[in-house]
Design a protein around this motif. Structure first.
Motif, short mmCIF file in Angstrom:
data_model
loop_
_atom_site.label_atom_id
_atom_site.label_comp_id
_atom_site.label_asym_id
_atom_site.label_seq_id
_atom_site.Cartn_x
_atom_site.Cartn_y
_atom_site.Cartn_z
N ARG A 331 57.03 0.29 13.07
CA ARG A 331 55.67 -0.19 13.31
C ARG A 331 54.65 0.83 12.83
NH1 ARG A 331 53.31 -4.24 15.95
NH2 ARG A 331 51.23 -3.95 16.85
N ILE A 333 50.84 2.58 12.59
CA ILE A 333 49.55 2.86 13.21
C ILE A 333 48.53 2.93 12.09
CG2 ILE A 333 48.21 4.50 14.58
CD1 ILE A 333 50.86 5.50 15.76
N ARG A 334 47.54 2.05 12.11
CA ARG A 334 46.61 1.95 10.98
C ARG A 334 45.19 1.74 11.50
NH1 ARG A 334 47.94 -4.11 8.51
NH2 ARG A 334 47.21 -5.25 10.33
N ASN A 335 44.23 2.04 10.62
CA ASN A 335 42.82 1.90 10.99
C ASN A 335 42.01 1.58 9.74
OD1 ASN A 335 40.57 2.21 12.91
ND2 ASN A 335 40.01 3.94 11.60
N ASP A 369 49.16 14.87 10.61
CA ASP A 369 48.61 14.08 11.71
C ASP A 369 48.38 14.95 12.94
OD1 ASP A 369 47.72 11.91 13.12
OD2 ASP A 369 49.73 11.34 13.80
#
Length: 369
Positions: A331, A333-335, A369
């Motif tokens: 999965r 994690i995006r923005n 990150d």
């Protein structure tokens, strides 16, 4: 240097050595996705401590010890070209070397001026993006007369930026050997071989930049342009159709692009510069984060398509029709963030936890990150 319907063309006035660039955004390229079944090729370039004489011959023992690439495929990755093409690579502390072999029953060329539009002849082309960010990359085109067109490209043409046509790859060496006779339509040739040596200093970003790529990779691709021909006064010319227009060229490449556009560096192959010597064996696998970057470029193209239709950037992933949230079962994690001059799309790699940001001009920024 190909894009669909030759939308991008560069002409140079020989009397004033002045560049005229007419570049337009290729709208079709935003809407047309790459063939999902196409994946980048990979090649291991081995180190040589042997002196390489750039003469167009495969005479050195180092060349004999390394394998060639697979035979080229049509640029879209579907058709098998009618003539075979392959490349070998070597490197040492000063140069990266290329040896291209091309089958061709009619070897011809008439362009003799450097930095003219070489792909108007049959040619061989080298594309290099050393830092894998799709910006500030290099293109080299050479025909059977050993005429060179070298370019420095700050951004892919889809961004409408100028090309530095007056940039020169100082120290580049090249040679052609023809297995047959050049510009003789009365016989059948076997083909031609091109040998090229490019100094690593050509790719430096600063005077003190130590950029010899030992045990790392560059993004690279090769293209061969081939034209059907006709004879005019017993001289080779590009073939024209019944309307008097030139017929389309063939674009044969090492790593297939999925679309008729070489200027998508994100889709080029990977060349790994092994510190092992010719005759030894090494291994190289594509970086896991390659999939993350390809995902970002998919979102980038969808944003561009959305802007073309709506005259604004999409503000949500639902707006740009992208609900895909996983890569290989991981999965994401995006923005998505818009600002006055464009957008940033951010994805955290599920493989390395590195943060990748793609901007409105297609440049990817990589951070911890």
């Amino acid at each position: 240097m190909k894009t669909k319907d030759h939308m991008y063309r560069i002409e140079k006035y020989s009397n004033i050595h002045c560049l005229i660039v007419f570049l337009f955004i290729v709208f079709w390229s935003y809407a047309q996705e790459s063939n999902e079944n196409v994946s980048p090729k990979k090649y291991i370039a081995y180190f040589t401590d042997q002196s390489i004489d750039v003469n167009g011959n495969e005479s050195e023992e180092s060349w004999k010890k390394v394998k060639a690439t697979e035979h080229f495929i049509d640029i879209e990755g579907v058709k098998t070209p009618k003539y075979k093409t392959s490349v070998k690579m070597l490197w040492n502390e000063e140069y990266v070397y290329f040896l291209a072999k091309m089958e061709e029953p009619h070897v011809w060329g008439n362009l003799k001026q450097r930095d003219t539009i070489i792909f108007y002849n049959n040619d061989f082309e080298i594309f290099i993006d050393p830092d894998n960010d799709t910006h500030n990359y290099y293109e080299f085109e050479i025909n059977a007369l050993n005429t060179l067109w070298d370019l420095f490209i700050t951004k892919p043409y889809r961004e409408g930026t100028p090309v530095l046509n007056d940039w020169d790859a100082n120290g580049l060496k090249s040679a052609v050997q023809i297995n047959g006779t050049l510009n003789d339509p009365t016989d059948i040739d076997k083909g031609w071989t091109l040998e090229v040596a490019i100094p690593f200093k050509v790719f430096r970003t600063s005077y003190y930049h130590k950029n010899v790529p030992r045990d790392t990779f560059w993004r690279v691709n090769f293209s061969r342009v081939n034209w059907d021909f006709q004879l005019e006064q017993n001289r080779y010319q590009r073939k024209k159709n019944q309307q008097g227009k030139f017929e389309s060229e063939y674009n044969w490449v090492w790593s297939p692009m999925g679309v008729i556009n070489m200027h998508r560096p994100e889709d080029w192959g990977y060349v790994y510069f092994s510190s092992k010597k010719t005759g030894e064996q090494d291994e190289f696998e594509l970086p896991q984060d390659h999939r993350v970057k390809q995902y970002l470029y998919m979102l980038y193209r969808k944003q561009k398509e959305f802007y073309k239709k709506n005259n604004r950037w999409g503000t949500t992933f639902e707006e740009i029709s992208s609900n895909h949230l996983e890569i290989e079962g991981n999965r994401l994690i995006r923005n998505l963030e818009n600002h006055q001059t464009g957008f940033n799309i951010t994805v955290v790699s599920p493989f390395t936890n590195r943060l990748f940001i793609i901007k409105e001009d297609g440049k990817i920024v990589e951070k911890e990150d």
